[in-house]
Design a protein around this motif. Structure first.
Motif, PDB file in Angstrom:
ATOM      1  N   TRP A  74      -9.356 -11.192  -0.234  1.00 52.91           N
ATOM      2  CA  TRP A  74      -8.000 -10.681  -0.405  1.00 52.91           C
ATOM      3  C   TRP A  74      -8.029  -9.205  -0.054  1.00 52.91           C
ATOM      4  N   LEU A  75      -7.244  -8.819   0.928  1.00 51.60           N
ATOM      5  CA  LEU A  75      -7.228  -7.442   1.391  1.00 51.60           C
ATOM      6  C   LEU A  75      -6.073  -6.662   0.757  1.00 51.60           C
ATOM      7  N   PRO A  76      -6.229  -5.352   0.608  1.00 59.12           N
ATOM      8  CA  PRO A  76      -5.145  -4.536   0.034  1.00 59.12           C
ATOM      9  C   PRO A  76      -3.833  -4.643   0.810  1.00 59.12           C
ATOM     10  N   THR A  77      -3.909  -4.904   2.103  1.00 57.23           N
ATOM     11  CA  THR A  77      -2.697  -5.007   2.922  1.00 57.23           C
ATOM     12  C   THR A  77      -1.932  -6.306   2.683  1.00 57.23           C
ATOM     13  N   TYR A  78      -2.471  -7.188   1.856  1.00 58.37           N
ATOM     14  CA  TYR A  78      -1.823  -8.466   1.578  1.00 58.37           C
ATOM     15  C   TYR A  78      -0.766  -8.371   0.487  1.00 58.37           C
ATOM     16  N   GLU A  79      -0.655  -7.208  -0.154  1.00 62.11           N
ATOM     17  CA  GLU A  79       0.377  -7.046  -1.183  1.00 62.11           C
ATOM     18  C   GLU A  79       0.976  -5.656  -1.083  1.00 62.11           C
TER      19      GLU A  79
END
Length: 102
Positions: A74-79
């Motif tokens: 899960w990448l920070p850019t996913y939220e």
């Protein structure tokens, strides 16, 4: 069938949510104002795939659980702010669902 989520142009969030719903055999939940993804889609994925995620989690928490259960990161850019999952995060959920259904 795997969707090409980048060609000819990126799919809208509602299209990605509809594809996730189709894959798990449910009607797509209604989208919120501003194309915000419905929390219900993550709850439906959790239920239909038997992932055992904590249903009290917020949308990013549920989406993250789905993606990480598939072995992906899960990448920070996913939220983003406001407990929202980004388009890229929804694509990661779609790919996780496809992984589980192989």
């Amino acid at each position: 069938m795997t969707m090409d989520v980048s060609w000819p142009q990126p799919l809208r969030k509602d299209v990605i949510v509809a594809e996730v719903a189709r894959l798990i055999g449910v009607e797509p939940p209604a989208m919120s104002t501003g194309s915000s993804e419905p929390r219900a889609i993550f709850l439906l994925v959790n239920d239909r795939l038997g992932l055992g995620l904590d249903e009290r989690a917020d949308k990013p928490g549920l989406a993250r659980g789905i993606v990480e259960a598939s072995g992906d990161r899960w990448l920070p850019t996913y939220e983003s702010r406001g407990s929202t999952v980004t388009r890229d995060g929804l694509v990661a959920v779609l790919r996780a669902v496809e992984f589980f259904l192989r």
